[in-house]
Design a protein around this motif. Structure first.
Motif, PDB file in Angstrom:
ATOM      1  N   ASN A   1       0.829  -1.197   0.000  1.00 18.37           N
ATOM      2  CA  ASN A   1       0.000   0.000   0.000  1.00 18.37           C
ATOM      3  C   ASN A   1       0.866   1.249   0.000  1.00 18.37           C
ATOM      4  OD1 ASN A   1      -2.484  -1.439   0.209  1.00 18.37           O
ATOM      5  ND2 ASN A   1      -2.087  -1.742   2.382  1.00 18.37           N
ATOM      6  N   ILE A   2       0.558   2.146  -0.930  1.00 21.02           N
ATOM      7  CA  ILE A   2       1.315   3.390  -1.077  1.00 21.02           C
ATOM      8  C   ILE A   2       0.340   4.565  -1.064  1.00 21.02           C
ATOM      9  CG2 ILE A   2       2.902   4.699  -2.539  1.00 21.02           C
ATOM     10  CD1 ILE A   2       3.665   1.981  -3.861  1.00 21.02           C
ATOM     11  N   ILE A   3       0.663   5.573  -0.269  1.00 19.72           N
ATOM     12  CA  ILE A   3      -0.084   6.826  -0.270  1.00 19.72           C
ATOM     13  C   ILE A   3       0.821   7.898  -0.862  1.00 19.72           C
ATOM     14  CG2 ILE A   3      -1.069   8.658   1.179  1.00 19.72           C
ATOM     15  CD1 ILE A   3      -2.884   6.270   1.128  1.00 19.72           C
ATOM     16  N   LEU A   4       0.290   8.652  -1.810  1.00 19.56           N
ATOM     17  CA  LEU A   4       0.995   9.783  -2.397  1.00 19.56           C
ATOM     18  C   LEU A   4       0.171  11.023  -2.086  1.00 19.56           C
ATOM     19  CD1 LEU A   4       0.941   7.255  -4.738  1.00 19.56           C
ATOM     20  CD2 LEU A   4       2.906   8.615  -5.358  1.00 19.56           C
ATOM     21  N   SER A   5       0.815  12.059  -1.584  1.00 18.10           N
ATOM     22  CA  SER A   5       0.050  13.239  -1.191  1.00 18.10           C
ATOM     23  C   SER A   5       0.767  14.517  -1.596  1.00 18.10           C
ATOM     24  CB  SER A   5      -0.200  13.228   0.319  1.00 18.10           C
ATOM     25  OG  SER A   5       1.005  13.410   1.037  1.00 18.10           O
ATOM     26  N   GLY A   6      -0.010  15.572  -1.648  1.00 18.30           N
ATOM     27  CA  GLY A   6       0.528  16.879  -1.980  1.00 18.30           C
ATOM     28  C   GLY A   6      -0.599  17.854  -2.203  1.00 18.30           C
ATOM     29  N   LEU A   7      -0.306  18.877  -2.957  1.00 24.63           N
ATOM     30  CA  LEU A   7      -1.280  19.914  -3.268  1.00 24.63           C
ATOM     31  C   LEU A   7      -1.572  19.897  -4.758  1.00 24.63           C
ATOM     32  CD1 LEU A   7       0.263  22.781  -1.101  1.00 24.63           C
ATOM     33  CD2 LEU A   7      -1.628  21.246  -0.498  1.00 24.63           C
TER      34      LEU A   7
ATOM     35  N   HIS B   1      -4.217   6.839  -3.583  1.00 22.28           N
ATOM     36  CA  HIS B   1      -4.047   5.523  -2.970  1.00 22.28           C
ATOM     37  C   HIS B   1      -3.616   4.574  -4.076  1.00 22.28           C
ATOM     38  CE1 HIS B   1      -6.675   6.404   0.660  1.00 22.28           C
ATOM     39  NE2 HIS B   1      -6.861   7.458  -0.117  1.00 22.28           N
ATOM     40  N   LEU B   2      -2.556   3.831  -3.853  1.00 21.58           N
ATOM     41  CA  LEU B   2      -2.070   2.869  -4.833  1.00 21.58           C
ATOM     42  C   LEU B   2      -1.827   1.555  -4.112  1.00 21.58           C
ATOM     43  CD1 LEU B   2      -1.229   2.538  -7.802  1.00 21.58           C
ATOM     44  CD2 LEU B   2       1.070   3.253  -7.143  1.00 21.58           C
TER      45      LEU B   2
ATOM     46  N   VAL C   1      -6.631   2.647   0.619  1.00 20.38           N
ATOM     47  CA  VAL C   1      -5.723   2.166   1.667  1.00 20.38           C
ATOM     48  C   VAL C   1      -6.348   2.518   3.009  1.00 20.38           C
ATOM     49  CG1 VAL C   1      -3.426   2.443   2.686  1.00 20.38           C
ATOM     50  CG2 VAL C   1      -3.697   2.480   0.189  1.00 20.38           C
ATOM     51  N   ARG C   2      -6.482   1.536   3.868  1.00 19.93           N
ATOM     52  CA  ARG C   2      -7.055   1.779   5.200  1.00 19.93           C
ATOM     53  C   ARG C   2      -6.031   2.427   6.122  1.00 19.93           C
ATOM     54  NH1 ARG C   2      -8.145  -3.795   5.526  1.00 19.93           N
ATOM     55  NH2 ARG C   2      -7.092  -3.678   7.511  1.00 19.93           N
ATOM     56  N   THR C   3      -6.524   3.142   7.095  1.00 16.13           N
ATOM     57  CA  THR C   3      -5.682   3.752   8.118  1.00 16.13           C
ATOM     58  C   THR C   3      -4.790   2.680   8.744  1.00 16.13           C
ATOM     59  OG1 THR C   3      -7.366   5.401   8.571  1.00 16.13           O
ATOM     60  CG2 THR C   3      -5.729   5.044  10.291  1.00 16.13           C
ATOM     61  N   GLY C   4      -3.528   3.013   8.922  1.00 13.11           N
ATOM     62  CA  GLY C   4      -2.581   2.110   9.577  1.00 13.11           C
ATOM     63  C   GLY C   4      -2.073   0.969   8.728  1.00 13.11           C
ATOM     64  N   THR C   5      -2.270   1.015   7.392  1.00 21.20           N
ATOM     65  CA  THR C   5      -1.843  -0.105   6.550  1.00 21.20           C
ATOM     66  C   THR C   5      -0.889   0.268   5.416  1.00 21.20           C
ATOM     67  OG1 THR C   5      -3.735   0.057   5.042  1.00 21.20           O
ATOM     68  CG2 THR C   5      -4.022  -1.337   7.007  1.00 21.20           C
TER      69      THR C   5
ATOM     70  N   SER D   1       1.604   2.254   8.444  1.00 19.71           N
ATOM     71  CA  SER D   1       1.678   1.105   9.341  1.00 19.71           C
ATOM     72  C   SER D   1       2.967   1.200  10.158  1.00 19.71           C
ATOM     73  CB  SER D   1       1.679  -0.191   8.523  1.00 19.71           C
ATOM     74  OG  SER D   1       2.851  -0.256   7.723  1.00 19.71           O
ATOM     75  N   LYS D   2       3.060   0.390  11.181  1.00 18.68           N
ATOM     76  CA  LYS D   2       4.314   0.322  11.936  1.00 18.68           C
ATOM     77  C   LYS D   2       5.405  -0.170  11.002  1.00 18.68           C
ATOM     78  CE  LYS D   2       2.384  -0.227  16.464  1.00 18.68           C
ATOM     79  NZ  LYS D   2       2.108  -1.026  17.623  1.00 18.68           N
ATOM     80  N   GLY D   3       6.575   0.454  11.090  1.00 17.31           N
ATOM     81  CA  GLY D   3       7.705   0.065  10.256  1.00 17.31           C
ATOM     82  C   GLY D   3       7.645   0.584   8.829  1.00 17.31           C
TER      83      GLY D   3
END
Length: 188
Positions: free
Chosen positions: A5-11, A52-53, A63-67, A87-89
């Motif tokens: 799971n990959i989150i990409l963020s920005g403006l 979300h990827l 992608v769920r919170t914490g994953t 997620s942790k790590g």
């Protein structure tokens, strides 16, 4: 393959969707299953954009919170805003030129959850190369230098070369390479 799971963020306007497209196409080229979704908010006005990827056997596109295994953020505050996804790590890559990254309160949380965080002044690198709108590619290059995840430097570089418009191909590859070199130098 475990789902990555990959989150990409920005403006809005920073190139989150192009960055997502590059990673998704690189994953498809390696024959991974790919799912994704974007939330735009007031993107045209410089508002938050989150992509979300999911690579592998995912049952939904969000992608769920914490994953999330990775967070790539083109803006420091958007990186902080999306910390709950990690997620942790996990691994966090942020475009910032701040010498105080991460902020103290965020650093405590990151260390408590064993999240590796790295930053690069991607905007400055892109601007120095005459491509101020290409900080997304500098960040991708930097990310690829650490060899984390199923999509590597070569995969991303080939994809950028294939999907970039002809007139931007050279500059896009140059900005990507500059980010990659910065990452390689950071690893030493």
């Amino acid at each position: 393959m475990e789902t990555i799971n990959i989150i990409l963020s920005g403006l809005g306007g920073q190139g989150i969707l192009f960055m997502t497209r590059v990673l998704a196409q690189a994953a498809l080229n390696k024959r991974f299953n790919v799912m994704g979704a974007e939330t735009h908010g007031m993107a045209q006005r410089g508002g938050s954009v989150i992509s979300h990827l999911r690579l592998g056997e995912a049952k939904s596109s969000l992608v769920r919170t914490g994953t999330a295994h990775f967070l790539l953020s083109l803006e420091e505050n958007e990186g902080y805003r999306n910390l709950p996804f990690l997620s942790k790590g996990a691994r966090m890559y942020v475009n910032t030129h701040s010498k105080h990254f991460p902020r103290k309160e965020a650093k405590e949380l990151l260390e408590k959850r064993n999240i590796t965080y790295r930053s690069i002044p991607a905007g400055i690198i892109a601007q120095e190369l005459g491509a101020p709108r290409s900080s997304n590619l500098a960040l991708l290059g930097y990310f690829s230098a650490f060899g984390e995840g199923p999509i590597g430097y070569k995969d991303i570089k080939e994809t950028i070369n294939k999907i970039s418009p002809q007139k931007l191909k050279d500059i896009n590859c140059n900005v990507f390479e500059a980010g990659y070199k910065r990452g390689k130098n950071t690893k030493k």
